[in-house]
Design an enzyme around this catalytic site. Structure first.
Site, short mmCIF file in Angstrom:
data_model
loop_
_atom_site.label_atom_id
_atom_site.label_comp_id
_atom_site.label_asym_id
_atom_site.label_seq_id
_atom_site.Cartn_x
_atom_site.Cartn_y
_atom_site.Cartn_z
N GLY A 71 -1.53 1.20 6.47
CA GLY A 71 -0.27 1.62 5.87
C GLY A 71 -0.05 3.12 5.96
O GLY A 71 1.06 3.59 6.22
N THR A 72 -1.11 3.89 5.76
CA THR A 72 -0.98 5.35 5.78
C THR A 72 -0.48 5.83 7.14
O THR A 72 0.46 6.63 7.23
CB THR A 72 -2.34 6.00 5.45
OG1 THR A 72 -2.75 5.52 4.16
CG2 THR A 72 -2.25 7.51 5.44
N ASN A 151 3.12 0.64 -6.08
CA ASN A 151 1.70 0.25 -6.14
C ASN A 151 1.11 0.38 -7.53
O ASN A 151 0.13 -0.26 -7.84
CB ASN A 151 0.88 1.08 -5.14
CG ASN A 151 1.24 2.54 -5.16
OD1 ASN A 151 2.39 2.90 -4.94
ND2 ASN A 151 0.27 3.39 -5.42
N GLN A 179 3.03 -2.99 -0.77
CA GLN A 179 2.74 -3.72 -2.01
C GLN A 179 3.68 -4.90 -2.26
O GLN A 179 3.50 -5.61 -3.26
CB GLN A 179 2.78 -2.76 -3.21
CG GLN A 179 1.69 -1.71 -3.20
CD GLN A 179 0.29 -2.28 -3.45
OE1 GLN A 179 0.12 -3.43 -3.86
NE2 GLN A 179 -0.72 -1.47 -3.19
N HIS A 201 -4.93 -5.16 4.50
CA HIS A 201 -5.97 -5.38 3.48
C HIS A 201 -5.42 -5.64 2.08
O HIS A 201 -6.18 -5.85 1.14
CB HIS A 201 -6.98 -4.23 3.47
CG HIS A 201 -6.52 -2.94 2.87
ND1 HIS A 201 -6.97 -2.51 1.65
CD2 HIS A 201 -5.67 -2.00 3.31
CE1 HIS A 201 -6.42 -1.32 1.38
NE2 HIS A 201 -5.63 -0.99 2.38
N CYS A 325 -5.96 5.54 -4.80
CA CYS A 325 -6.08 6.86 -4.18
C CYS A 325 -6.05 7.97 -5.22
O CYS A 325 -6.62 9.02 -5.01
CB CYS A 325 -4.97 7.04 -3.17
SG CYS A 325 -4.61 5.56 -2.28
N1 PLP Z 1 1.59 2.54 0.68
C1 PLP Z 1 1.36 1.92 -0.48
C2 PLP Z 1 2.50 1.59 -1.38
C3 PLP Z 1 0.05 1.60 -0.85
O1 PLP Z 1 -0.19 1.00 -2.01
C4 PLP Z 1 -1.02 1.94 0.04
C5 PLP Z 1 -2.42 1.67 -0.34
O2 PLP Z 1 -2.76 1.51 -1.49
C6 PLP Z 1 -0.71 2.58 1.24
C7 PLP Z 1 0.61 2.87 1.53
C8 PLP Z 1 -1.76 2.95 2.22
O3 PLP Z 1 -2.14 1.82 2.97
P1 PLP Z 1 -3.55 1.81 3.73
O4 PLP Z 1 -4.60 1.68 2.68
O5 PLP Z 1 -3.47 0.60 4.63
O6 PLP Z 1 -3.64 3.07 4.52
#
Ligand code: PLP
Length: 397
Positions: A71-72, A151, A179, A201, A325
């Protein structure tokens, strides 16, 4: 000791069917999908089948899916990629105050590079107002990025209405659906988005895999250059086992979502009611109804979320005091602060996120141990006056 995992918004276990399938692509079917021999073709075929599965799950075409490391990366690719591709058209970006750091920090990075950023406020439930998006638009606006579901508090944003507002304006509309995917229906046409982020994940797939949906015709610049994989949008040998696992996880989620949700909503509501009934000076954070099925986020006044987390952990219960995070840092959650919750109360927040395998006994376990934990920690708190109880409490119930 009974172990109860209630942190599914941080990550989910990999479904055994997903894990079993992935293993094959690490061991026997290990080819590089770019190779032209039979090993490569076998991997390529499975990769493209997975692309179709992910596309089907969000109502997209397979060629609109670009796989990423999660996601990041997909958020970075969407925001920086769209900003660079549209630089000649304008330099203004709009985001909400409750975005994940993968979005917010990417936007502030661009701000440092000379782009203009508007961060929209949210109401007490964490909701963005469509009128605020409309009022923030300027002739320079090139990108709007608003998450689908939050999230931390689970609030679902009015993405389809924002999509309607932006339609035909030539502004790229991105949503982070990390989410919401697998928890509520996600359809790119119904939402009216041009770009959408997803991560494996959070839906019983593997870590380190995700995708960016890029609507046909949406211009975006690549950030990772090299071998030209993923239609030159994201170079690098594909994480074939991970992507195949992501595809399978999407297929399973589409089959199970309705049934899983019915059960999870019952458990969530039981948990919310139990916590509010059994503990004084507690409030539910997030929207009461416009929230994802699995999220319970509460603030417990007079004590710290971290202390509660440690005590819960000693009783085998895994929860979170904000997003995965941000926990670990002492700053209160930016999401709760943006909702107008004061520092002290934001510090006392706890997030429980339910998943497929949770049972009524798991919820009972939390409801049995949490009141005692709160009582013990409050007894040590100089701020708590048991005699006055909720008289001095500033929370809404
Ligand atoms: N965006 C949201 C809303 C998330 O909750 C998260 C992870 O918790 C991410 C992005 C990041 O995703 P990833 O862990 O796959 O990098």
């Amino acid at each position: 000791m009974r172990r109860v995992y209630l942190d599914h918004s941080a990550t989910t276990p990999v479904d055994p069917e997903v894990a079993e399938l992935m293993l094959t692509y690490y061991t026997t079917k290990f080819g590089n999908p770019s190779s032209i021999h039979s090993f490569g073709r076998e991997a390529k075929k499975a990769l493209e089948d997975a692309r179709q599965q992910v596309a089907n799950f969000i109502g997209a075409k397979p060629e609109e899916i670009t796989f990423t490391s999660g996601g990041t990366e997909a958020d970075n690719m969407a925001i920086i990629g769209a900003a660079l591709a549209n630089r000649k058209k304008g330099n203004h970006i709009i985001a909400s105050a409750v975005e994940h750091h993968a979005v917010l920090d990417t936007c502030t990075y661009l701000e440092k590079q000379g782009y203009k950023l508007t961060v929209l406020p949210v109401d007490e439930y964490g909701l963005v107002k469509v009128e605020d998006v409309s009022a923030a638009l300027t002739p320079e606006t090139i990108l709007v990025t608003i998450m689908h579901a939050n999230n931390e508090v689970g609030t679902i944003q009015p993405i389809a209405e924002i999509g309607k507002l932006l339609k035909g304006k030539g502004i790229v509309f991105h949503t982070d659906a990390v989410q919401s995917l697998g928890k509520i229906p996600v359809n790119v046409d119904e939402l009216g988005v041009d770009l959408l982020t997803a991560s494996a994940h959070k839906i019983y797939g593997p870590k380190g895999v995700g995708c960016l949906y890029i609507r046909k015709g949406t211009r975006i610049q690549a950030l990772v250059h090299g071998g030209g994989q993923e239609r030159k949008r994201r170079s690098g040998t594909e994480n074939t086992p991970g992507i195949i696992g992501f595809g399978k996880a999407c297929e399973l989620a589409s089959q199970r979502m309705e049934e899983d949700n019915a059960r999870i909503i019952d458990l969530r509501d039981k948990m919310i009611k139990g916590i509010l009934d059994k503990i004084d000076c507690v409030q539910l954070n997030g929207h009461p109804t416009q929230r994802v099925p699995n999220n319970v986020n509460v603030s417990v006044e007079y004590i710290e979320g971290e202390s509660m987390l440690l005590s819960l952990d000693m009783q085998g219960i895994a929860a979170s005091s904000g997003s995965a995070c941000t926990s670990g840092s002492l700053d209160p959650s930016h999401v709760l602060l943006a909702m107008g919750i004061c520092h002290e109360i934001a510090h006392g927040s706890l997030r429980f996120t339910l998943g497929r395998d949770n049972t009524a006994e798991d919820v009972d376990h939390v409801l049995n141990v949490l009141p005692g934990i709160v009582e013990r920690l409050r007894a040590m708190s100089p701020l708590y006056d048991k005699e006055r109880g909720c008289e001095s409490c500033t929370l809404k119930r």
